[in-house]
Design a protein around this motif. Structure first.
Motif, PDB file in Angstrom:
ATOM      1  N   ASN A  32      -8.111 -14.374  43.566  1.00  0.00           N
ATOM      2  CA  ASN A  32      -8.109 -13.811  42.219  1.00  0.00           C
ATOM      3  C   ASN A  32      -6.679 -13.654  41.692  1.00  0.00           C
ATOM      4  O   ASN A  32      -6.365 -14.095  40.579  1.00  0.00           O
ATOM      5  CB  ASN A  32      -8.839 -12.465  42.213  1.00  0.00           C
ATOM      6  N   PHE A  33      -5.808 -13.045  42.480  1.00  0.00           N
ATOM      7  CA  PHE A  33      -4.416 -12.870  42.055  1.00  0.00           C
ATOM      8  C   PHE A  33      -3.710 -14.212  41.860  1.00  0.00           C
ATOM      9  O   PHE A  33      -2.986 -14.407  40.890  1.00  0.00           O
ATOM     10  CB  PHE A  33      -3.635 -12.023  43.066  1.00  0.00           C
ATOM     11  N   ALA A  34      -3.934 -15.127  42.787  1.00  0.00           N
ATOM     12  CA  ALA A  34      -3.294 -16.450  42.691  1.00  0.00           C
ATOM     13  C   ALA A  34      -3.743 -17.188  41.433  1.00  0.00           C
ATOM     14  O   ALA A  34      -2.930 -17.823  40.748  1.00  0.00           O
ATOM     15  CB  ALA A  34      -3.606 -17.271  43.936  1.00  0.00           C
ATOM     16  N   HIS A  35      -5.029 -17.094  41.101  1.00  0.00           N
ATOM     17  CA  HIS A  35      -5.544 -17.777  39.913  1.00  0.00           C
ATOM     18  C   HIS A  35      -4.990 -17.160  38.628  1.00  0.00           C
ATOM     19  O   HIS A  35      -4.695 -17.882  37.676  1.00  0.00           O
ATOM     20  CB  HIS A  35      -7.062 -17.763  39.901  1.00  0.00           C
ATOM     21  N   ILE A  36      -4.844 -15.856  38.606  1.00  0.00           N
ATOM     22  CA  ILE A  36      -4.261 -15.198  37.425  1.00  0.00           C
ATOM     23  C   ILE A  36      -2.844 -15.718  37.183  1.00  0.00           C
ATOM     24  O   ILE A  36      -2.485 -16.086  36.057  1.00  0.00           O
ATOM     25  CB  ILE A  36      -4.260 -13.664  37.604  1.00  0.00           C
ATOM     26  N   ILE A  37      -2.062 -15.773  38.241  1.00  0.00           N
ATOM     27  CA  ILE A  37      -0.677 -16.249  38.121  1.00  0.00           C
ATOM     28  C   ILE A  37      -0.644 -17.733  37.766  1.00  0.00           C
ATOM     29  O   ILE A  37       0.100 -18.163  36.886  1.00  0.00           O
ATOM     30  CB  ILE A  37       0.105 -15.977  39.424  1.00  0.00           C
ATOM     31  N   ILE A  41       1.034 -19.673  34.454  1.00  0.00           N
ATOM     32  CA  ILE A  41       2.077 -20.703  34.471  1.00  0.00           C
ATOM     33  C   ILE A  41       1.504 -22.102  34.264  1.00  0.00           C
ATOM     34  O   ILE A  41       2.176 -23.100  34.470  1.00  0.00           O
ATOM     35  CB  ILE A  41       2.933 -20.619  35.755  1.00  0.00           C
ATOM     36  N   LYS A  42       0.241 -22.125  33.844  1.00  0.00           N
ATOM     37  CA  LYS A  42      -0.428 -23.358  33.400  1.00  0.00           C
ATOM     38  C   LYS A  42      -0.535 -24.440  34.483  1.00  0.00           C
ATOM     39  O   LYS A  42      -0.151 -25.592  34.273  1.00  0.00           O
ATOM     40  CB  LYS A  42       0.242 -23.893  32.146  1.00  0.00           C
ATOM     41  N   PHE A  43      -1.078 -24.057  35.633  1.00  0.00           N
ATOM     42  CA  PHE A  43      -1.365 -25.038  36.688  1.00  0.00           C
ATOM     43  C   PHE A  43      -2.398 -26.036  36.181  1.00  0.00           C
ATOM     44  O   PHE A  43      -3.309 -25.678  35.436  1.00  0.00           O
ATOM     45  CB  PHE A  43      -1.950 -24.337  37.915  1.00  0.00           C
ATOM     46  N   THR A  44      -2.280 -27.267  36.640  1.00  0.00           N
ATOM     47  CA  THR A  44      -3.291 -28.280  36.348  1.00  0.00           C
ATOM     48  C   THR A  44      -4.491 -28.056  37.264  1.00  0.00           C
ATOM     49  O   THR A  44      -4.428 -27.271  38.219  1.00  0.00           O
ATOM     50  CB  THR A  44      -2.744 -29.697  36.610  1.00  0.00           C
ATOM     51  N   LYS A  45      -5.579 -28.761  36.995  1.00  0.00           N
ATOM     52  CA  LYS A  45      -6.779 -28.662  37.836  1.00  0.00           C
ATOM     53  C   LYS A  45      -6.452 -29.065  39.278  1.00  0.00           C
ATOM     54  O   LYS A  45      -6.899 -28.425  40.233  1.00  0.00           O
ATOM     55  CB  LYS A  45      -7.898 -29.535  37.268  1.00  0.00           C
ATOM     56  N   TYR A  50      -5.114 -27.395  45.173  1.00  0.00           N
ATOM     57  CA  TYR A  50      -4.148 -27.164  46.254  1.00  0.00           C
ATOM     58  C   TYR A  50      -3.929 -25.667  46.481  1.00  0.00           C
ATOM     59  O   TYR A  50      -3.831 -25.209  47.620  1.00  0.00           O
ATOM     60  CB  TYR A  50      -2.815 -27.844  45.954  1.00  0.00           C
ATOM     61  N   LEU A  51      -3.878 -24.927  45.394  1.00  0.00           N
ATOM     62  CA  LEU A  51      -3.699 -23.489  45.494  1.00  0.00           C
ATOM     63  C   LEU A  51      -4.862 -22.843  46.249  1.00  0.00           C
ATOM     64  O   LEU A  51      -4.657 -21.989  47.109  1.00  0.00           O
ATOM     65  CB  LEU A  51      -3.576 -22.878  44.096  1.00  0.00           C
ATOM     66  N   ASP A  52      -6.081 -23.272  45.938  1.00  0.00           N
ATOM     67  CA  ASP A  52      -7.258 -22.740  46.645  1.00  0.00           C
ATOM     68  C   ASP A  52      -7.136 -22.952  48.151  1.00  0.00           C
ATOM     69  O   ASP A  52      -7.388 -22.039  48.932  1.00  0.00           O
ATOM     70  CB  ASP A  52      -8.539 -23.397  46.137  1.00  0.00           C
TER      71      ASP A  52
END
Length: 70
Positions: A32-37, A41-45, A50-52
């Motif tokens: 949740n926190f990572a997705h908010i950030i 900062i406009k991560f692509t899909k 990769y973040l997940d």
């Protein structure tokens, strides 16, 4: 049989859930926190994918370390 990305993520979550009763809750909060950030900062899909995986695997050393010490 090929494992899909979703199945792969579920398997990682099960690993933490079996190891630690609070494992999935920790992962959920971290995601949740990572997705908010990331959205801010406009991560692509693709970057979100990769973040997940990074979030799901960020504590893997904790589990491996405990197994080795046993």
């Amino acid at each position: 049989m090929k494992i899909t990305k979703v199945q792969n993520k579920k398997l990682i979550c099960l690993l933490f859930d079996k190891h630690d009763a609070h494992g999935w809750e920790h992962i959920r909060r971290t995601l949740n926190f990572a997705h908010i950030i990331a959205k801010d900062i406009k991560f692509t899909k693709e970057e979100m994918e990769y973040l997940d995986y990074a979030v799901l695997l960020h504590d893997i050393g904790y589990i491996i370390g405990e197994k080795i010490q046993l």
